[in-house]
Design an enzyme around this catalytic site. Structure first.
Site, short mmCIF file in Angstrom:
data_model
loop_
_atom_site.label_atom_id
_atom_site.label_comp_id
_atom_site.label_asym_id
_atom_site.label_seq_id
_atom_site.Cartn_x
_atom_site.Cartn_y
_atom_site.Cartn_z
N CYS A 51 -0.98 4.15 -6.80
CA CYS A 51 -1.94 3.86 -5.53
C CYS A 51 -2.37 2.35 -6.26
O CYS A 51 -2.58 2.21 -7.34
CB CYS A 51 -3.18 4.63 -5.56
SG CYS A 51 -4.56 4.06 -4.58
N CYS B 69 0.88 -1.37 -0.10
CA CYS B 69 -0.08 0.07 -0.12
C CYS B 69 0.82 1.40 -0.07
O CYS B 69 1.92 1.32 1.01
CB CYS B 69 -0.84 0.00 1.36
SG CYS B 69 -1.84 1.36 1.64
#
Ligand code: DGL
Length: 271
Positions: A190, A70
């Site tokens: 992302c 992440c």
């Protein structure tokens, strides 16, 4: 002794999918903190606390190596975990992030390149990519654009259509204005954004290379394991996989199938 992957929720599954493809023999354990997702707009303190809890849970399950799959958590928590937690409590474990290998790929762009990245607000505000690139490739001209609406769109299954296109066009216009022209490369920084690749590819001119993070991170991890045979030896090869979620298993399994392109079974855990 599985290889651990931690994410704020679902996005890390795009990284998981690619790592699984490259390292199919390894036992793997994925943890998505879906009860507290998204991390994108949260404070440094909250992200550090949540990520530490996730990583420690994976350690408790026996993972010698955890990848924080992440960007937001890598940007805000990785360094503190590596510098403050591991030397004190977990000398024999390692935690890797996904920003460094992505920045290394961007650094390969030609001198004078205009490079843009799209990410959550948390990742952009952390300046992590700018700091890495300053060290690795000061010649790159970087433009960072926060795209806060893309994660909710993906999580609601809006992967195409007029609504999505409207927001993509807005973010692209902002990118062009701030970069002062068409960038040579656009990094999807992302882990949710690869699901929007077809829509983004339709919008962005062919002269702009679109870099998908999982394609950069999976080979970097394979390379890391080759260079760190001691850790590689500790990872077991039983081809197993487990998916842990901090919220309802049914909704996790449903959305996970969108990210993975296949059905899985999820288990609920408390951190
Ligand atoms: N997985 C996160 C990232 O790559 C996005 C989702 C979130 O905001 O938690 O930045």
């Amino acid at each position: 002794m599985p290889l651990g992957l931690f994410d704020s929720g679902f996005g890390g599954l795009t990284v998981y999918r690619k790592v699984r493809e490259q390292l199919p023999a390894y036992d793997m354990l994925y943890l998505g903190d879906t009860a507290r997702t998204p991390y994108g707009n949260r404070s440094f303190e909250a992200i550090l606390r949540f990520t530490t809890e996730g990583v420690e849970h994976l350690f408790a399950q026996g993972c010698p190596l955890v990848v924080i799959a992440c960007n937001t958590a890598s940007a805000k928590a990785l360094r503190t975990i590596q510098q403050k937690l591991l030397p004190v409590k977990y000398l024999d474990r390692r935690v890797l992030g996904i920003i460094r290998p992505s920045a290394e790929a961007l650094a390969q762009e030609a001198p004078e390149s205009r490079v843009a990245l799209w990410a959550t607000e948390g990742t952009v505000r952390s300046e992590s990519y700018a700091l890495e690139l300053e060290k690795l490739a000061p010649h790159i001209r970087l433009t960072q654009v926060a795209c806060p609406l893309l994660v909710p769109l993906v999580e609601n299954g809006e992967l195409a259509g007029a609504g999505l296109e409207y927001f993509l066009e807005q973010y692209w216009r902002e990118t062009l204005e701030r970069a002062g022209g068409v960038p040579d490369a656009l990094l999807l920084a992302c882990t949710h954004y690869p699901l929007l690749y077809p829509a983004i590819r339709r919008l962005v001119p062919a002269s702009t290379k679109i870099l998908v993070q999982a394609d950069l991170v999976a080979p970097a991890l394979t390379d890391y394991l080759t260079r760190h045979a001691d850790f590689d030896k500790r990872l077991t090869r039983g081809e197993s996989e487990r998916f842990l979620t901090t919220d309802q298993t049914e909704s996790f399994a449903k959305l996970a199938s969108l990210f993975l392109g296949r059905n899985i079974v999820a288990e609920q855990v408390e951190l």
